[in-house]
Scaffold this active site. Structure first.
Site, mmCIF file in Angstrom:
data_model
loop_
_atom_site.group_PDB
_atom_site.id
_atom_site.type_symbol
_atom_site.label_atom_id
_atom_site.label_comp_id
_atom_site.label_asym_id
_atom_site.label_seq_id
_atom_site.Cartn_x
_atom_site.Cartn_y
_atom_site.Cartn_z
ATOM 1 N N THR B 267 0.845 -1.193 0.000
ATOM 2 C CA THR B 267 0.000 0.000 0.000
ATOM 3 C C THR B 267 0.877 1.237 0.000
ATOM 4 O O THR B 267 2.066 1.165 0.299
ATOM 5 C CB THR B 267 -0.878 0.078 1.260
ATOM 6 O OG1 THR B 267 -0.039 0.356 2.396
ATOM 7 C CG2 THR B 267 -1.638 -1.203 1.485
ATOM 8 N N ASP B 268 0.288 2.372 -0.300
ATOM 9 C CA ASP B 268 0.951 3.628 0.014
ATOM 10 C C ASP B 268 0.722 3.879 1.511
ATOM 11 O O ASP B 268 -0.071 3.189 2.165
ATOM 12 C CB ASP B 268 0.389 4.760 -0.854
ATOM 13 C CG ASP B 268 1.394 5.894 -1.014
ATOM 14 O OD1 ASP B 268 2.356 5.975 -0.231
ATOM 15 O OD2 ASP B 268 1.214 6.711 -1.942
ATOM 16 N N TYR B 269 1.440 4.839 2.045
ATOM 17 C CA TYR B 269 1.460 5.062 3.498
ATOM 18 C C TYR B 269 0.055 5.320 4.076
ATOM 19 O O TYR B 269 -0.618 6.254 3.651
ATOM 20 C CB TYR B 269 2.383 6.249 3.807
ATOM 21 C CG TYR B 269 2.537 6.567 5.258
ATOM 22 C CD1 TYR B 269 3.017 5.608 6.155
ATOM 23 C CD2 TYR B 269 2.204 7.815 5.756
ATOM 24 C CE1 TYR B 269 3.164 5.894 7.507
ATOM 25 C CE2 TYR B 269 2.351 8.115 7.101
ATOM 26 C CZ TYR B 269 2.828 7.152 7.968
ATOM 27 O OH TYR B 269 2.962 7.447 9.299
#
Lengths: 751, 751
Positions: B267-269
């Site tokens: 995932t992105d952050y």
């Protein structure tokens, strides 16, 4: 009243028997809707189009005006053509006929469905009195892009309100009985998604997901279909890479199969040939594509380079198998059915009663109604220290290039308007004030510093003659008058053709020359009321900051000056509410109230910048004025929000009530608005959606309890499978005076 | 090299045997990618994250820097945790590591695939020398919206060029053999469509049709997959109403099933928790949604309100059936496989050679390369009367708030850069000029009149200290210097954090205070060269009109000042070509070269307004500078366009040749560009599409024949059924120096 139910049984046999008599040329002729070209009254018989009518090569004409002319042309069809099939006569009757109502965007701000319906009724009455039996209205394109010029022609950004208005307009035009001689065939347009052109540039490519189409853009078209609209106009844009005019998914699968539409589909002007430019084929290909997709009638070009597409190609395409005769027959059948439904076979001169025009068109009564409608459509954007309403005393300076221009008052796309007869602000002001106050007028500035731009924005006879004086001389004259006045009314903004078709702007501000004028007026220290003319949401941050009172009048129509004056002096208390968001600047576009939340929403409501949240470095996310916004001379308090239950099941309902009190010093009207948020969905859902509204009238000090009822139908949306469903879970509701409504509660939809 | 082919056979058995030993907590731990939090060298063992590592609850860490620290942390994993599974160490190595190359948008303007690949190789060499084994790069998001701040991080607007760059970057980072200690795992991001946020506002909703996705936005991601990228990062935005992080169609059906991706998805952050804000469920729902959609690793928040999503919820979700253990196992398997592929099981300290950093990071050699890359990325936008190159004589006034700011030179998102060590323009200029000319410097203005905006645009240590003097004092000082000079270099534009993540702008102009400064400098009558710093296409109509020479330098990286000076004095002849359109104003956005034709295209090329055509009232349709545009100090003539055949069948090819001559007075490089138009399609096709380019070097007077070969693969597109096909018919080709290429011919694709 779906058109099918209008005695289609008897018509079907009749229509079929006519079709059985027709040659292929005559069939294709019925699908042809040319412009009337060079016809002038008394010369119809010798015109070029007359010959075509005689040969059975014309199904209808558009934008012919006057009952005499139409009678003369109809006579050719029913007396000289072989099969004596009467013609349709269509026209762009968009916001009134000769009696012109505010531009549709303005009209929508009234939020008064009965009144809106009545405008369509009146338009139908006037148009049919003049021989017209078919209007290319309502235009129900949702738009969120104020750059787009035709935002003026629609009802704003909201699918729910847009659907209500679509319904009201169809019912207004078509009435309960199309065979009456004062109702007419409506045509919902532009099917579909025309209001979402890329970069706000008219005719540009449209692109969006299916789920957005279904939830956000298609509802008003569907509402018009459900209301029984008799015809549909295909849009210029492409959908999923296929031009609407040649899009079978759109015109057949969705429109007919899923939605059950039984009327006929007409192209927009030259829509078929334009598919050559779109790059989907040559003239034979595109005409066949259109017919096979579900187009019935070709609103045709009339030039050597863009001739009538169907007429020039379909016969050959039948011969070589590109199209089937059965599909041509189906199209003919739909058009002949419409002519039966209008009663034209029974009496082709039904709409040609030469005694009607003088009795029914642009009458005193109609104008009085137009004046009322216009005043109900205006939106009070700002009113510091109750500067408005003005008193009818002292000296009033009326300044601005839009203060005395009759021809601009009707706004764009008002084909039948006698624009010189519209009431300009200067005249209306003098009439309303009478001898109680002194009105001094100066133009103050041209429309724009740029003469070329000014010309484009004042086309079609709406010229505001360029003043020979320099900008400074114009301004000095205005300042001399202003400085001796008690109050200044600055009539500024857009001229009529700054919006409308092919009138897109990249700059959403008031033209600079007028801003300069306004600033100079403000420097006089006199109180300034900005009367804002516009065909679109404008970015008026500077004006909102510096001008104490702003009344947005759109383009008010025939009785503009009187209606504006009614509001300025408080004879009418303004009650319009914006149906399109006013952005802070063009860089925020598209900006609309019913957006998704995203994963990183801003954590504050004051527009404070937060790093790594969804916001801009240089402007806050909020609009200048939100959807639903509009002030009154009085104030309204909301209190005592109640739900009769915090749970409902799929067969139940929730009743919401709220007490609204007129807490100010004037009687007034308020649009009470109900918004719903579906908190959790299988797909992301908007932060709020309008689900109800009521326009109420409250005397000074009066309180009314307003109730809304929500059922499962109101909670439905299209999911990933494009099924229209409601999902169990929590729903928040918000009630208030605009889309920032903060009185809030919630309930649960149970399984 | 698809990652699967990297000896997956042997790994599979090993991975499976490890998984069979793992507890559910340890499995979920492998899916967890927390920030390193408070770790400082020498204290890792006592840190909070150390405990989690010891317990087997961490699969990798991100943005830990330095080989000592990473060795220390890795030691905990492989010596103290039960199963001794080594950690991944990820970092945003975006445009170089400590040696920093131009921002990616700038780098893309080099159109030099070998050089771009080498930048990634060098970044991998430096990063791996510092212990990092995984980079969150390349970012390949197509964007057409210069408002969006992260346009700086991508390669512009074109899917073809974007795909070539994606491939070059993946090959650069991963090399031929991931088990080498100087290559690293790449991660293509942000999957998918992140570059199309509504209204250009970062993190905002994305919406488009499937056919647009496939033809215009997805190709660079697919190119990275085809190039064997080992990991994919899910984007923040939604697609068809479902957040990418929870979108099974995207992460499984498209990515794995259709495209055959075998690596892992991160995932992105905080991407998982953000789905709560998106409105698709609570923390249990969204974590399960992510895993079930195809997310393998959770780049996790580390705060009480946004903790690690998988770690906090998945066990319970297995227990109650929301997720299946088999899906967790599959995710673990993909991550362990990546660790095997990197050789971490064989030697967990493989990237922890403490002797490497000083030898391999930010070396002279690397900096020399960075200087070359920077000069190749600059785009000469205007050069009237050959003002450039400058001579190294006389007095040169260097004016502007960007003239002497080392910390801004690397641009945005350069996490590992030692920004104080970057070479600012003043210093570079002095070095390059030596004692041949006199350099006089003045700041001239602040970055913006608005101090708050300035702060936002100079975050993260990139402050340009606000000068205590008034704007007038600053300008007066600059004018005093300028008026005594022979030539003025104005170093203006955006500071580094005006672009990048969460740095979207609605105003695309140079900040007003700098425009005012520039105008004052122009009034001195001295020749002015504008050195434009920017992270996005800017609307510089005024500057283009008034300034004789404009060199767009983007943010050039570590060796900025030297590289700019190389170009200014002609030691390097500029050859950069824009990869993103520069609009006339923000109201034209989105504006891009490969648009559709629409049905009503403008009939003239001079930008003359035509009513009822697709244009604006107030600005022409053309951009200020088109895609592919960029000048040289020399001139290039194109001639003798030849096709070896005017027909090709689906197994054949067409060879196109053109003679390019250096007709000016300098040796130079030119990017020869080939565009193709598919004249008629079953769906509408762009007016042109880049299908080939070659960067060639030509001596003064030299002519080269450049050839391109087109096969049916180059003519394919996704049709309405999303089949990737080529349709027989005519294809136009255009060859030239930019996307307005006018040398033209055509051929037919036969069946």
């Amino acid at each position: 009243i779906p058109i099918k139910t209008l005695n289609q049984g008897p018509f079907e046999a009749k229509v079929d028997s006519i079709i059985s008599l027709m040659t292929i040329e005559e069939k294709i002729g019925q699908l042809n809707l040319p412009t009337s070209g060079d016809i002038t009254t008394g010369q119809a018989q010798s015109s070029n189009v007359a010959k075509k009518i005689e040969e059975g090569k014309v199904g209808g004409l558009f934008n012919v005006k006057s009952v005499e002319k139409i009678r003369e042309i109809q006579k050719i069809a029913v007396e000289k053509s072989r099969l004596k099939i009467p013609l349709l006569f269509g026209m762009d009757v968009i916001h009134g006929y000769e009696t012109t109502f505010p531009i549709p965007l303005g009209l929508s701000c009234s939020w008064d469905m009965e009144m809106i319906k009545k405008t369509a009724q009146m338009a139908a009455k006037e148009a049919t009195a003049d021989g017209i039996n078919w209007t290319f209205s309502p235009m129900v394109d949702i738009s969120r892009d104020p750059r787009w010029g035709r935002v003026s022609e629609g009802s704003g950004e909201d699918p729910y309100l847009g659907s209500e208005i679509a319904k009201a307009m169809v019912h207004g035009y078509q009435g309960d009985d199309l065979t009456n001689n004062n109702t007419m065939l409506a045509c919902v347009k532009h099917f579909a998604l025309y209001g979402a052109p890329e970069a706000g540039r008219d005719y540009n490519t449209v692109d969006m997901s299916k789920i957005r189409m279904y939830n956000e853009y298609l509802p008003p078209y569907k509402a018009a279909i459900d209301a029984g609209v008799g015809s549909v106009m295909a849009s210029f844009n492409e959908i999923d890479g296929v031009p609407a005019t040649g899009n079978k998914w759109l015109l057949t699968d969705l429109l007919r199969t899923n939605w059950g539409f039984n009327g006929f589909v007409v192209t927009d002007y030259t829509g078929i040939y334009e598919m050559i430019e779109h790059g989907v084929g040559d003239k034979y290909d595109v005409a066949a594509l259109a017919l096979n997709a579900g187009v019935d009638m070709d609103m045709a070009g009339d030039s050597p380079t863009i001739p009538a597409a169907f007429v020039k190609t379909l016969k050959q395409s039948v011969d070589n198998g590109k199209v089937k005769m059965a599909d041509i027959d189906a199209a003919v059948k739909r058009i002949l059915t419409a002519k039966y439904e209008l009663g034209l076979f029974e009496n082709p001169y039904k709409y040609c009663d030469t005694s009607r025009p003088t009795k029914e068109i642009f009458t005193k009564e109609n104008k009085l109604f137009a004046r009322k409608v216009a005043s109900e459509s205006m939106v009070l954007l700002k009113n510091d220290n109750q500067l408005l309403p003005l008193k009818k005393t002292g000296t009033i300076a009326l300044i601005g290039p839009l203060a005395n221009t009759a021809v601009n008052m009707a706004g764009t796309w008002s084909v039948a308007t006698k624009q010189h007869l519209s009431n300009p602000l200067l005249e209306g002001l003098k009439t309303v004030v009478g001898d109680k106050a002194k009105i001094e007028y100066a133009k103050g500035s041209n429309i724009d510093y740029d003469l070329d731009l000014e010309k484009r924005a004042t086309m079609f006879g709406k010229e505001i003659p360029r003043d020979g004086r320099t900008d400074k001389e114009l301004m000095d004259e205005a300042l001399a008058i202003a400085s001796k006045s008690d109050v200044i009314i600055a009539a500024l903004g857009e001229s009529a053709e700054f919006s409308g078709e092919s009138s897109s702007r990249t700059n959403l501000q008031i033209p600079q020359v007028q801003k300069d004028l306004l600033n100079a007026l403000l420097k006089t220290g006199k109180p300034v009321v900005l009367v804002l003319f516009t065909g679109r949401p404008l970015a008026i941050v500077d004006e909102n900051k510096n001008v104490p009172a702003i009344l947005n009048v759109w383009f008010p129509g025939s009785e503009a000056g009187l209606a504006i004056s009614d509001v300025l002096f408080g004879d009418v208390n303004p009650s319009g509410k914006l149906t399109a968001t006013f952005p802070m600047n063009v860089g925020q576009v598209p900006l609309f109230y019913n957006h998704k939340n995203t994963g990183r929403p801003l954590g504050n409501n004051e527009g404070k910048f937060e790093k790594f949240k969804s916001n801009y470095l240089d402007v806050r996310n909020e609009p200048l004025y939100p959807f639903g916004y509009g002030l009154s001379y009085t104030t309204f308090n909301y209190d005592n929000l109640q739900l009769n239950s915090t749970k409902m099941d799929t067969s139940g309902s929730v009743t919401i009530s709220v007490d609204v009190t007129n807490s100010g010093n004037f009687d007034g009207k308020e649009v009470v608005q109900l918004y719903v948020r579906d908190v959790v969905g299988s797909v992301t859902r908007p932060v709020k959606e309008l689900k109800g509204f009521q326009k109420i009238e409250l005397k000074k000090g009066e309180t009314k309890t307003v109730t809304f009822k929500l059922t499962v139908e109101d909670l439905k949306f299209y999911n990933s499978n494009l099924d229209f469903i409601a999902e169990p879970g929590m729903f928040q509701i918000f009630v208030g005076t605009d889309s920032n409504a903060s009185l809030s509660s919630q309930f649960e939809l149970t399984k």
